[in-house]
Design a protein around this motif. Structure first.
Motif, PDB file in Angstrom:
ATOM      1  N   ASN A 143      20.825   2.852  38.916  1.00  0.00           N
ATOM      2  CA  ASN A 143      19.847   2.159  39.765  1.00  0.00           C
ATOM      3  C   ASN A 143      18.848   3.128  40.329  1.00  0.00           C
ATOM      4  N   CYS A 144      18.159   3.852  39.488  1.00  0.00           N
ATOM      5  CA  CYS A 144      17.149   4.771  40.011  1.00  0.00           C
ATOM      6  C   CYS A 144      16.147   3.913  40.785  1.00  0.00           C
ATOM      7  N   SER A 145      15.841   4.352  42.011  1.00  0.00           N
ATOM      8  CA  SER A 145      15.152   3.438  42.923  1.00  0.00           C
ATOM      9  C   SER A 145      13.688   3.194  42.556  1.00  0.00           C
ATOM     10  N   PHE A 146      13.132   4.025  41.648  1.00  0.00           N
ATOM     11  CA  PHE A 146      11.713   3.890  41.279  1.00  0.00           C
ATOM     12  C   PHE A 146      11.545   3.219  39.920  1.00  0.00           C
ATOM     13  N   CYS A 147      12.651   2.776  39.304  1.00  0.00           N
ATOM     14  CA  CYS A 147      12.589   2.302  37.920  1.00  0.00           C
ATOM     15  C   CYS A 147      12.825   0.792  37.830  1.00  0.00           C
ATOM     16  N   HIS A 148      11.950   0.106  37.162  1.00  0.00           N
ATOM     17  CA  HIS A 148      12.068  -1.346  37.047  1.00  0.00           C
ATOM     18  C   HIS A 148      13.303  -1.741  36.240  1.00  0.00           C
ATOM     19  N   ARG A 264      15.985  18.629  45.636  1.00  0.00           N
ATOM     20  CA  ARG A 264      17.083  18.718  46.620  1.00  0.00           C
ATOM     21  C   ARG A 264      18.053  17.577  46.381  1.00  0.00           C
ATOM     22  N   ASP A 265      19.352  17.875  46.560  1.00  0.00           N
ATOM     23  CA  ASP A 265      20.362  16.845  46.304  1.00  0.00           C
ATOM     24  C   ASP A 265      20.215  15.620  47.198  1.00  0.00           C
ATOM     25  N   ASP A 266      19.870  15.839  48.485  1.00  0.00           N
ATOM     26  CA  ASP A 266      19.790  14.671  49.384  1.00  0.00           C
ATOM     27  C   ASP A 266      18.749  13.669  48.875  1.00  0.00           C
ATOM     28  N   LEU A 267      17.622  14.187  48.383  1.00  0.00           N
ATOM     29  CA  LEU A 267      16.579  13.283  47.878  1.00  0.00           C
ATOM     30  C   LEU A 267      16.948  12.748  46.492  1.00  0.00           C
ATOM     31  N   ARG A 268      17.479  13.609  45.639  1.00  0.00           N
ATOM     32  CA  ARG A 268      17.810  13.140  44.277  1.00  0.00           C
ATOM     33  C   ARG A 268      18.918  12.082  44.323  1.00  0.00           C
ATOM     34  N   ASN A 269      19.821  12.198  45.311  1.00  0.00           N
ATOM     35  CA  ASN A 269      20.861  11.165  45.470  1.00  0.00           C
ATOM     36  C   ASN A 269      20.242   9.783  45.644  1.00  0.00           C
ATOM     37  N   LYS A 270      19.088   9.760  46.338  1.00  0.00           N
ATOM     38  CA  LYS A 270      18.428   8.474  46.584  1.00  0.00           C
ATOM     39  C   LYS A 270      17.629   8.016  45.374  1.00  0.00           C
ATOM     40  N   LEU A 271      16.928   8.948  44.744  1.00  0.00           N
ATOM     41  CA  LEU A 271      16.047   8.558  43.636  1.00  0.00           C
ATOM     42  C   LEU A 271      16.834   8.301  42.353  1.00  0.00           C
ATOM     43  N   VAL A 272      17.757   9.206  42.065  1.00  0.00           N
ATOM     44  CA  VAL A 272      18.551   9.119  40.831  1.00  0.00           C
ATOM     45  C   VAL A 272      20.021   9.168  41.248  1.00  0.00           C
ATOM     46  N   PRO A 273      20.594   8.026  41.645  1.00  0.00           N
ATOM     47  CA  PRO A 273      21.908   8.046  42.301  1.00  0.00           C
ATOM     48  C   PRO A 273      23.042   8.685  41.480  1.00  0.00           C
ATOM     49  N   ILE A 274      22.861   8.828  40.186  1.00  0.00           N
ATOM     50  CA  ILE A 274      23.894   9.473  39.377  1.00  0.00           C
ATOM     51  C   ILE A 274      24.080  10.931  39.839  1.00  0.00           C
ATOM     52  N   ASN A 275      23.101  11.407  40.616  1.00  0.00           N
ATOM     53  CA  ASN A 275      23.162  12.766  41.153  1.00  0.00           C
ATOM     54  C   ASN A 275      24.371  12.971  42.074  1.00  0.00           C
ATOM     55  N   LYS A 276      24.859  11.866  42.665  1.00  0.00           N
ATOM     56  CA  LYS A 276      26.028  11.996  43.542  1.00  0.00           C
ATOM     57  C   LYS A 276      27.234  12.442  42.720  1.00  0.00           C
ATOM     58  N   LYS A 277      27.241  12.055  41.496  1.00  0.00           N
ATOM     59  CA  LYS A 277      28.348  12.401  40.616  1.00  0.00           C
ATOM     60  C   LYS A 277      28.132  13.777  39.981  1.00  0.00           C
ATOM     61  N   GLU A 302      11.365  16.010  33.457  1.00  0.00           N
ATOM     62  CA  GLU A 302      10.448  14.961  33.891  1.00  0.00           C
ATOM     63  C   GLU A 302      10.504  14.853  35.409  1.00  0.00           C
ATOM     64  N   TYR A 303       9.329  14.654  35.985  1.00  0.00           N
ATOM     65  CA  TYR A 303       9.238  14.612  37.452  1.00  0.00           C
ATOM     66  C   TYR A 303       8.230  13.544  37.830  1.00  0.00           C
ATOM     67  N   VAL A 304       8.729  12.445  38.361  1.00  0.00           N
ATOM     68  CA  VAL A 304       7.853  11.321  38.703  1.00  0.00           C
ATOM     69  C   VAL A 304       7.171  11.606  40.051  1.00  0.00           C
ATOM     70  N   MET A 305       5.873  11.378  40.124  1.00  0.00           N
ATOM     71  CA  MET A 305       5.125  11.744  41.326  1.00  0.00           C
ATOM     72  C   MET A 305       5.090  10.579  42.318  1.00  0.00           C
ATOM     73  N   LEU A 306       5.857  10.698  43.392  1.00  0.00           N
ATOM     74  CA  LEU A 306       5.967   9.638  44.394  1.00  0.00           C
ATOM     75  C   LEU A 306       5.305  10.098  45.698  1.00  0.00           C
ATOM     76  N   LYS A 307       4.350   9.314  46.116  1.00  0.00           N
ATOM     77  CA  LYS A 307       3.531   9.681  47.287  1.00  0.00           C
ATOM     78  C   LYS A 307       4.386   9.939  48.528  1.00  0.00           C
ATOM     79  N   GLY A 308       4.233  11.150  49.086  1.00  0.00           N
ATOM     80  CA  GLY A 308       4.908  11.486  50.339  1.00  0.00           C
ATOM     81  C   GLY A 308       6.418  11.630  50.218  1.00  0.00           C
TER      82      GLY A 308
END
Ligand code: SAH
Ligand code: SF4
Length: 391
Positions: A143-148, A264-277, A302-308
């Motif tokens: 469930n990557c939070s930026f992906c449809h 950073r892990d804290d942010l990647r956990n939110k964007l790409v939740p598989i990072n927790k594993k 790959e690095y998706v550019m998300l404002k702020g």
């Protein structure tokens, strides 16, 4: 949910269909001849017939046994009785202002008991090359939070046959088989070039949660006796299924792309939740040990550019620092929006400034031009209407 449950280790390409016929697409040439031998055909004939059929399918794009005219009538009857080539239906095709095309294919389940599934495949033409972006699953369990695609429930893994069929059908539509007329729609590279020269596994789904089928399909796609798409021109993108990264290099040998998106892990956990594993450190370690990695064969990050969110100068510097000892390319992807998506794309100035820091560190042209946004064909915009049927 335990995501390991979704890691497919069995190939599911040759489930007999409702008439107990065996699907031919998704079998290697050797496997086709082995199937014939099981029916009592002698080894030499089996090998010869398998080579002919393989040639018809992958070199000529012919799927009807009746048209395989160098095969005896008796053998064609045997084929029709026991084997099948299930073609999907082209349900919809959209053409972008920039010449990209999105195909919606409907695949019928071989048992005909479960509902058909719809899969999107995107064609991205350039002057001298054409890239086909294929899907590996219907939906995605992650469930990557930026992906449809991540908002769609996983329906199921695609079979090796369905993965290959996306390539074969697209080649037919584009006129990319021997002796066919090249498609005149949109931009298609000239006759001197292949319409499909490159493959990216960047459509719907996480390919490494469907490892066996993607492996089988890519090995057939790169087979020099068939489609012969060079492994250097095939790129598999993963969100970071660490235990399978080494296997991609060892068993498939294609180019690897990693959806990093945060430093950073804290942010990647939110964007790409598989990072927790499998957190960043473990992921990058797997990359460092990727078989065959060198300066001529780099990993794409790959690095998706998300404002702020992940687009500061500090993030850019940290990105360069993290990848220091890994032969790599960096691909900045401007975020592609979708209805009610929670993010915005970084401003162009910001993307440029971020890209400049990366350029200064020695990476060439890292910004990916979005293609097919107007037809929702760009990265992360794919989502089919197939939904898992409630039990
Ligand atoms: N599941 C795999 C491959 C499919 S996604 C993976 O995640 O790598 C292909 C790429 O598109 C990935 O890098 C993914 O993170 C990126 N992507 C997903 N949604 C996006 C969006 N809305 N805008 C831009 N890129 C996106
Ligand atoms: Fe799945 Fe890739 Fe989308 Fe993440 S980015 S939800 S892994 S398709």
């Amino acid at each position: 949910m335990n995501n390991d449950l979704h890691i497919a280790t069995n190939i599911t390409h040759n489930i007999p269909d409702k008439n107990d016929k065996i699907e031919l697409i998704g079998l290697t040439k050797l496997e086709i001849s082995e199937q014939f031998i099981k029916f009592g055909i002698d080894k030499k004939t089996a090998k010869m017939r398998a080579a002919q059929i393989y040639n018809w399918i992958y070199i000529n794009g012919i799927f009807e046994f009746a048209k395989m005219d160098n095969i005896s009538k008796k053998f064609r009857i045997f084929l029709a009785k026991n084997f099948v080539i299930n073609k999907p239906k082209l349900i919809k095709e959209q053409i972008s202002n920039d010449g990209s095309r999105k195909f919606l294919f409907r695949f019928y389940n071989s048992d005909f008991l479960s509902p058909p599934v719809d899969i999107e495949t995107v064609y991205i033409p350039e002057q001298k090359r054409g890239t086909l972006c294929i899907s590996s699953q219907v939906g995605c369990t992650l469930n990557c939070s930026f992906c449809h695609t991540g908002t769609q429930k996983l329906v199921r893994n695609l079979t090796a046959s369905e993965i290959l069929m996306q390539i074969l059908m697209s080649k037919i539509i584009l006129g990319d088989f021997k002796g066919r007329k090249r498609s005149q729609i949109g931009l298609v590279p000239g006759e001197n070039y292949r319409a499909i020269s490159n493959i990216v596994v960047m459509g719907m789904g996480e390919p490494l949660y469907n490892f066996a089928n993607i492996k089988q399909a890519l090995l057939i796609a790169s087979d020099g006796d068939g489609l012969a798409i060079s492994k250097r021109r095939i790129t598999l993108s993963t969100s970071g299924v660490v235990p399978f990264i080494r296997k991609v290099g060892e068993e498939i040998g294609v180019m690897l792309a990693i959806s990093l998106h945060a430093v950073r892990d804290d942010l990647r956990n939110k964007l790409v939740p598989i990072n927790k594993k499998w957190p960043i450190k473990e992921l990058l370690n797997a990359c460092r040990n990727y078989p065959g990695l060198n300066n001529a064969k780099r990993i794409t990050f790959e690095y998706v550019m998300l404002k702020g969110i992940n687009d500061s100068d500090k993030d850019a510097k940290q990105l360069v620092h993290l990848l220091k000892n890994i032969p790599s390319k960096i691909n900045l992807i401007p975020f592609n929006g979708w209805p009610n998506s929670p993010y915005e794309c970084s401003d162009w100035e910001r993307i440029k400034a971020f890209g400049d820091i990366i350029n200064m560190a020695g990476y060439a042209s890292p910004i990916r031009t979005p293609r097919g946004r107007d037809i929702a064909a760009a990265c992360g915009q794919l989502k089919s209407d197939s939904e898992r049927k409630e039990k």
